[in-house]
Design a protein around this motif. Sequence first.
Motif, short mmCIF file in Angstrom:
data_model
loop_
_atom_site.label_atom_id
_atom_site.label_comp_id
_atom_site.label_asym_id
_atom_site.label_seq_id
_atom_site.Cartn_x
_atom_site.Cartn_y
_atom_site.Cartn_z
N ILE A 222 -7.78 -2.15 6.72
CA ILE A 222 -6.95 -1.60 5.65
C ILE A 222 -5.70 -2.47 5.47
O ILE A 222 -5.28 -2.77 4.34
CB ILE A 222 -6.55 -0.15 5.94
N HIS A 223 -5.11 -2.90 6.58
CA HIS A 223 -3.94 -3.77 6.53
C HIS A 223 -4.26 -5.06 5.79
O HIS A 223 -3.45 -5.57 5.00
CB HIS A 223 -3.48 -4.07 7.95
N TYR A 224 -5.46 -5.59 6.02
CA TYR A 224 -5.87 -6.80 5.31
C TYR A 224 -6.06 -6.52 3.83
O TYR A 224 -5.52 -7.23 2.97
CB TYR A 224 -7.17 -7.35 5.90
N ARG A 225 -6.82 -5.47 3.51
CA ARG A 225 -7.14 -5.21 2.12
C ARG A 225 -5.91 -4.81 1.29
O ARG A 225 -5.75 -5.26 0.15
CB ARG A 225 -8.18 -4.09 2.03
N GLU A 226 -5.05 -4.00 1.86
CA GLU A 226 -3.92 -3.50 1.09
C GLU A 226 -2.72 -4.44 1.10
O GLU A 226 -1.95 -4.47 0.14
CB GLU A 226 -3.47 -2.12 1.63
N CYS A 227 -2.55 -5.19 2.19
CA CYS A 227 -1.29 -5.93 2.40
C CYS A 227 -1.47 -7.42 2.67
O CYS A 227 -0.47 -8.11 2.86
CB CYS A 227 -0.54 -5.34 3.59
N SER A 228 -2.70 -7.93 2.75
CA SER A 228 -2.92 -9.29 3.25
C SER A 228 -2.29 -9.46 4.62
O SER A 228 -1.70 -10.49 4.95
CB SER A 228 -2.37 -10.34 2.27
N ALA A 229 -2.40 -8.39 5.45
CA ALA A 229 -1.91 -8.37 6.84
C ALA A 229 -0.41 -8.58 6.93
O ALA A 229 0.10 -9.14 7.90
CB ALA A 229 -2.65 -9.39 7.70
N ASN A 230 0.31 -8.10 5.94
CA ASN A 230 1.77 -8.22 5.89
C ASN A 230 2.41 -7.06 6.64
O ASN A 230 2.33 -5.91 6.19
CB ASN A 230 2.21 -8.23 4.43
N PHE A 231 3.09 -7.33 7.76
CA PHE A 231 3.75 -6.28 8.52
C PHE A 231 5.10 -5.89 7.91
O PHE A 231 5.82 -5.08 8.49
CB PHE A 231 3.93 -6.70 9.98
N MET A 232 5.42 -6.44 6.74
CA MET A 232 6.58 -5.98 5.98
C MET A 232 6.11 -5.27 4.72
O MET A 232 6.88 -5.11 3.77
CB MET A 232 7.49 -7.16 5.63
N GLY A 233 4.86 -4.80 4.72
CA GLY A 233 4.31 -4.11 3.56
C GLY A 233 3.80 -2.73 3.92
O GLY A 233 3.30 -2.51 5.03
N HIS A 234 3.93 -1.79 3.01
CA HIS A 234 3.41 -0.43 3.19
C HIS A 234 1.88 -0.46 3.27
O HIS A 234 1.22 -1.10 2.44
CB HIS A 234 3.81 0.47 2.03
N LEU A 235 1.31 0.28 4.21
CA LEU A 235 -0.14 0.38 4.30
C LEU A 235 -0.74 1.16 3.12
O LEU A 235 -1.95 1.10 2.90
CB LEU A 235 -0.55 1.04 5.62
N HIS A 236 0.09 1.87 2.40
CA HIS A 236 -0.42 2.59 1.22
C HIS A 236 -0.99 1.63 0.19
O HIS A 236 -2.03 1.89 -0.40
CB HIS A 236 0.71 3.38 0.53
N ASN A 237 -0.25 0.50 -0.04
CA ASN A 237 -0.63 -0.38 -1.15
C ASN A 237 -0.05 -1.79 -1.07
O ASN A 237 -0.22 -2.58 -1.99
CB ASN A 237 -0.20 0.24 -2.49
N GLY A 238 0.65 -2.12 0.02
CA GLY A 238 1.20 -3.46 0.18
C GLY A 238 2.60 -3.66 -0.36
O GLY A 238 3.16 -4.75 -0.21
N ASP A 239 3.19 -2.65 -0.99
CA ASP A 239 4.57 -2.79 -1.48
C ASP A 239 5.53 -3.01 -0.30
O ASP A 239 5.26 -2.55 0.81
CB ASP A 239 5.00 -1.54 -2.24
N PRO A 240 6.68 -3.69 -0.51
CA PRO A 240 7.63 -3.95 0.58
C PRO A 240 8.13 -2.66 1.23
O PRO A 240 8.46 -1.69 0.54
CB PRO A 240 8.77 -4.69 -0.13
N ILE A 241 8.24 -2.67 2.57
CA ILE A 241 8.59 -1.45 3.29
C ILE A 241 10.08 -1.11 3.22
O ILE A 241 10.48 -0.02 3.62
CB ILE A 241 8.17 -1.51 4.77
N ALA A 242 10.91 -2.03 2.72
CA ALA A 242 12.34 -1.75 2.67
C ALA A 242 12.66 -0.61 1.70
O ALA A 242 13.72 0.02 1.81
CB ALA A 242 13.11 -3.00 2.27
N LYS A 243 11.75 -0.33 0.76
CA LYS A 243 11.95 0.74 -0.20
C LYS A 243 10.69 1.58 -0.28
O LYS A 243 9.64 1.21 0.27
CB LYS A 243 12.28 0.17 -1.58
N LYS A 244 10.77 2.71 -0.98
CA LYS A 244 9.58 3.50 -1.24
C LYS A 244 8.60 2.69 -2.08
O LYS A 244 8.97 1.75 -2.77
CB LYS A 244 9.94 4.79 -1.99
#
Length: 359
Positions: A222-244
């Motif tokens: 899921i992390h790959y598909r939604e975020c390209s394995a970005n640990f600064m991205g929401h697992l919901h959809n890959g948006d940046p985690i600093a904000k909703k």
Amino acid sequence: MNDILLIGKHYPAGVDFRAHNMGKMIMASTSKRDMAHAQEFGRRELLRNGIVAGASMVAWHAGLSPSLAQTATIANKDVLSLQERAAALGIEVQAPNITKSLTGTGHLELRTLADLVDSALAKSSGAADDAEKLAADAGELLSKLNRMVRPPRREGEAKGKAKPFAQLKGEYRKMFETCQPDPKHLSELQAWVTKLSSTSSRKRYGDLEAVTKVPWHVIAVIHYRECSANFMGHLHNGDPIAKKTVNVPAARPDPWNPPPSPWNPVTAWQASGIDAFTYDGLANQVDWGLELTLYRLEAYNGFGTRNHGAIPNYLWNFSKFPVRGGYDSDGHWNPNYLSSQCGAAVLMKLLANQGLISV
């Protein structure tokens, strides 16, 4: 505005060109009707979101080849700036390669940006130091490029009408057992498997598994598909985690006040993951057998593709199965759409083949 690298051609900042010219450049062959549709859609995006969005939307809407949507545009100076900042901090990370894809287009390896995020987070001592700021900036760029790979979902048709699990159970088992990764993509897929199963990634997935009961390998794909394995991205959809989140599901987590205070991006990513899996009903499930796992992965993305009679690319892309058709950037169905991401089930098959998981 940064200079843009577009399909191997360089355009200085400030050059005035229109989306229909981009379309002529990047569309090798398509019908006149599709060409006009893509160009008009690109014009709208150009006016609304700028050159980068306009060019990438043209590529998506035309249903072009897998890597083209991912690499229609690249903010070249942003990448170079991140590399320079990493070097100044003594962070050794492979430079994001711009290589030739199967279609001959410029191809940015998003995995190397994900590596940069990980290395910067590991270097950070907290308190918003330079390494943490680098991770945040690299993560934000990766989120933008990931959006080129993964068009936004919509709550409506893209989610689709779910079929009963009993009707799909046999299909999942049969397809998984006969699934073979496409040899053309094997080296790229192996690199992703290595990253997802690395010691550092496994620890973070394991920490989230301990809280949510979602197996580490399900979190990984899921992390790959939604975020390209970005640990600064929401697992919901890959948006940046600093904000909703902005894209669907929007305004998550709610409330978004991740512990502890002050801000900690590692803890924030886990808190976001807990919300994502709770929101989608994955948390605290007991049965994670193969068939139910694949059913839940398809549901996480939505059944809209299946409702159109197409094989779900979220599961089976980059395999021997003929996967074509999907929802492009504006949430409408495109029968010629080709995903540029590996399917979650295909990644799971590679993990199983290497003895990393048991299914």
